[in-house]
Design a protein around this motif. Structure first.
Motif, PDB file in Angstrom:
ATOM      1  N   TYR A 128      -2.716  -3.304   9.907  1.00  0.00           N
ATOM      2  CA  TYR A 128      -3.420  -2.154   9.355  1.00  0.00           C
ATOM      3  C   TYR A 128      -2.410  -1.253   8.652  1.00  0.00           C
ATOM      4  CZ  TYR A 128      -7.734  -3.144  11.896  1.00  0.00           C
ATOM      5  OH  TYR A 128      -8.894  -3.717  12.359  1.00  0.00           O
ATOM      6  N   ILE A 129      -2.806  -0.710   7.536  1.00  0.00           N
ATOM      7  CA  ILE A 129      -1.922   0.189   6.790  1.00  0.00           C
ATOM      8  C   ILE A 129      -1.565   1.407   7.626  1.00  0.00           C
ATOM      9  CG2 ILE A 129      -1.882   1.748   4.777  1.00  0.00           C
ATOM     10  CD1 ILE A 129      -3.157  -0.576   3.204  1.00  0.00           C
ATOM     11  N   THR A 130      -2.456   1.828   8.488  1.00  0.00           N
ATOM     12  CA  THR A 130      -2.174   2.967   9.359  1.00  0.00           C
ATOM     13  C   THR A 130      -1.090   2.650  10.387  1.00  0.00           C
ATOM     14  OG1 THR A 130      -3.989   2.316  10.824  1.00  0.00           O
ATOM     15  CG2 THR A 130      -4.477   3.975   9.142  1.00  0.00           C
ATOM     16  N   GLU A 131      -0.791   1.371  10.594  1.00  0.00           N
ATOM     17  CA  GLU A 131       0.211   0.968  11.580  1.00  0.00           C
ATOM     18  C   GLU A 131       1.568   0.635  10.947  1.00  0.00           C
ATOM     19  OE1 GLU A 131      -1.721  -2.314  13.520  1.00  0.00           O
ATOM     20  OE2 GLU A 131      -3.059  -1.002  14.643  1.00  0.00           O
ATOM     21  N   LEU A 132       1.666   0.757   9.643  1.00  0.00           N
ATOM     22  CA  LEU A 132       2.940   0.453   8.982  1.00  0.00           C
ATOM     23  C   LEU A 132       3.995   1.494   9.355  1.00  0.00           C
ATOM     24  CD1 LEU A 132       1.662  -0.459   5.406  1.00  0.00           C
ATOM     25  CD2 LEU A 132       2.398  -2.026   7.211  1.00  0.00           C
ATOM     26  N   PRO A 133       5.230   1.061   9.564  1.00  0.00           N
ATOM     27  CA  PRO A 133       6.279   2.029   9.886  1.00  0.00           C
ATOM     28  C   PRO A 133       6.587   2.929   8.686  1.00  0.00           C
ATOM     29  CG  PRO A 133       7.184  -0.198   9.745  1.00  0.00           C
ATOM     30  CD  PRO A 133       5.709  -0.316   9.573  1.00  0.00           C
ATOM     31  N   VAL A 134       6.965   4.139   8.977  1.00  0.00           N
ATOM     32  CA  VAL A 134       7.254   5.101   7.922  1.00  0.00           C
ATOM     33  C   VAL A 134       8.394   4.614   7.033  1.00  0.00           C
ATOM     34  CG1 VAL A 134       8.830   6.615   9.201  1.00  0.00           C
ATOM     35  CG2 VAL A 134       7.383   7.560   7.411  1.00  0.00           C
ATOM     36  N   SER A 135       9.337   3.874   7.585  1.00  0.00           N
ATOM     37  CA  SER A 135      10.455   3.366   6.774  1.00  0.00           C
ATOM     38  C   SER A 135       9.954   2.426   5.676  1.00  0.00           C
ATOM     39  CB  SER A 135      11.487   2.657   7.651  1.00  0.00           C
ATOM     40  OG  SER A 135      10.892   1.574   8.341  1.00  0.00           O
ATOM     41  N   TYR A 136       8.934   1.643   5.964  1.00  0.00           N
ATOM     42  CA  TYR A 136       8.344   0.745   4.964  1.00  0.00           C
ATOM     43  C   TYR A 136       7.634   1.549   3.877  1.00  0.00           C
ATOM     44  CZ  TYR A 136       5.945  -3.588   3.436  1.00  0.00           C
ATOM     45  OH  TYR A 136       5.471  -4.666   2.726  1.00  0.00           O
ATOM     46  N   LEU A 137       6.928   2.595   4.294  1.00  0.00           N
ATOM     47  CA  LEU A 137       6.242   3.461   3.340  1.00  0.00           C
ATOM     48  C   LEU A 137       7.253   4.230   2.485  1.00  0.00           C
ATOM     49  CD1 LEU A 137       3.468   4.709   5.752  1.00  0.00           C
ATOM     50  CD2 LEU A 137       3.179   3.086   3.870  1.00  0.00           C
ATOM     51  N   GLU A 138       8.368   4.617   3.091  1.00  0.00           N
ATOM     52  CA  GLU A 138       9.428   5.293   2.340  1.00  0.00           C
ATOM     53  C   GLU A 138      10.024   4.359   1.290  1.00  0.00           C
ATOM     54  OE1 GLU A 138      11.068   8.468   5.657  1.00  0.00           O
ATOM     55  OE2 GLU A 138      11.868   6.439   5.652  1.00  0.00           O
ATOM     56  N   TRP A 139      10.145   3.084   1.624  1.00  0.00           N
ATOM     57  CA  TRP A 139      10.659   2.105   0.670  1.00  0.00           C
ATOM     58  C   TRP A 139       9.729   2.042  -0.553  1.00  0.00           C
ATOM     59  CZ3 TRP A 139       8.753  -2.438  -1.400  1.00  0.00           C
ATOM     60  CH2 TRP A 139       9.672  -3.216  -2.102  1.00  0.00           C
ATOM     61  N   PHE A 140       8.419   1.981  -0.304  1.00  0.00           N
ATOM     62  CA  PHE A 140       7.464   1.983  -1.415  1.00  0.00           C
ATOM     63  C   PHE A 140       7.569   3.275  -2.221  1.00  0.00           C
ATOM     64  CE2 PHE A 140       5.043  -1.471   0.672  1.00  0.00           C
ATOM     65  CZ  PHE A 140       4.833  -2.277  -0.432  1.00  0.00           C
ATOM     66  N   ALA A 141       7.755   4.392  -1.540  1.00  0.00           N
ATOM     67  CA  ALA A 141       7.870   5.672  -2.251  1.00  0.00           C
ATOM     68  C   ALA A 141       9.073   5.663  -3.196  1.00  0.00           C
ATOM     69  CB  ALA A 141       7.976   6.830  -1.260  1.00  0.00           C
ATOM     70  N   ARG A 142      10.158   5.023  -2.785  1.00  0.00           N
ATOM     71  CA  ARG A 142      11.349   4.925  -3.640  1.00  0.00           C
ATOM     72  C   ARG A 142      11.171   3.913  -4.771  1.00  0.00           C
ATOM     73  NH1 ARG A 142      13.760   4.845   1.395  1.00  0.00           N
ATOM     74  NH2 ARG A 142      14.184   2.615   1.227  1.00  0.00           N
ATOM     75  N   LYS A 143      10.572   2.777  -4.466  1.00  0.00           N
ATOM     76  CA  LYS A 143      10.461   1.679  -5.434  1.00  0.00           C
ATOM     77  C   LYS A 143       9.218   1.794  -6.320  1.00  0.00           C
ATOM     78  CE  LYS A 143      14.071  -0.569  -4.022  1.00  0.00           C
ATOM     79  NZ  LYS A 143      15.243  -0.767  -4.828  1.00  0.00           N
ATOM     80  N   GLY A 144       8.207   2.486  -5.826  1.00  0.00           N
ATOM     81  CA  GLY A 144       6.952   2.600  -6.563  1.00  0.00           C
ATOM     82  C   GLY A 144       5.822   1.932  -5.803  1.00  0.00           C
TER      83      GLY A 144
END
Length: 77
Positions: free
Chosen positions: A24-40
């Motif tokens: 679930y997207i709600t269970e993704l770690p914040v570090s993974y979401l931060e990676w997307f925020a940096r890469k797009g």
């Protein structure tokens, strides 16, 4: 345009690829979401779900999802 079902769709959405495929997207770690925020973030709904989840997590607002998860996942599991 505002979609009143967006948050329900967000809590039901799963990651379709990568290291966290099928989680679930709600269970993704914040570090993974931060990676997307940096890469797009990806385009489309997935990108909207990921960017929204990123904002929720970095602002410590996960508790707003609890009632939506309880009611929104009853019929999907």
């Amino acid at each position: 345009m505002y979609d009143p079902t967006f948050m329900l769709k967000l809590v039901q959405a799963r990651m379709p690829f990568g290291r966290f495929k099928n989680r679930y997207i709600t269970e993704l770690p914040v570090s993974y979401l931060e990676w997307f925020a940096r890469k797009g973030f990806p385009k489309g709904d997935l990108g909207q779900y990921l960017s929204t989840m990123y904002e929720i997590k970095i602002n410590g607002l996960e508790s707003i999802l609890t009632p939506i998860i309880r009611s929104g996942r009853k019929n999907t599991e």
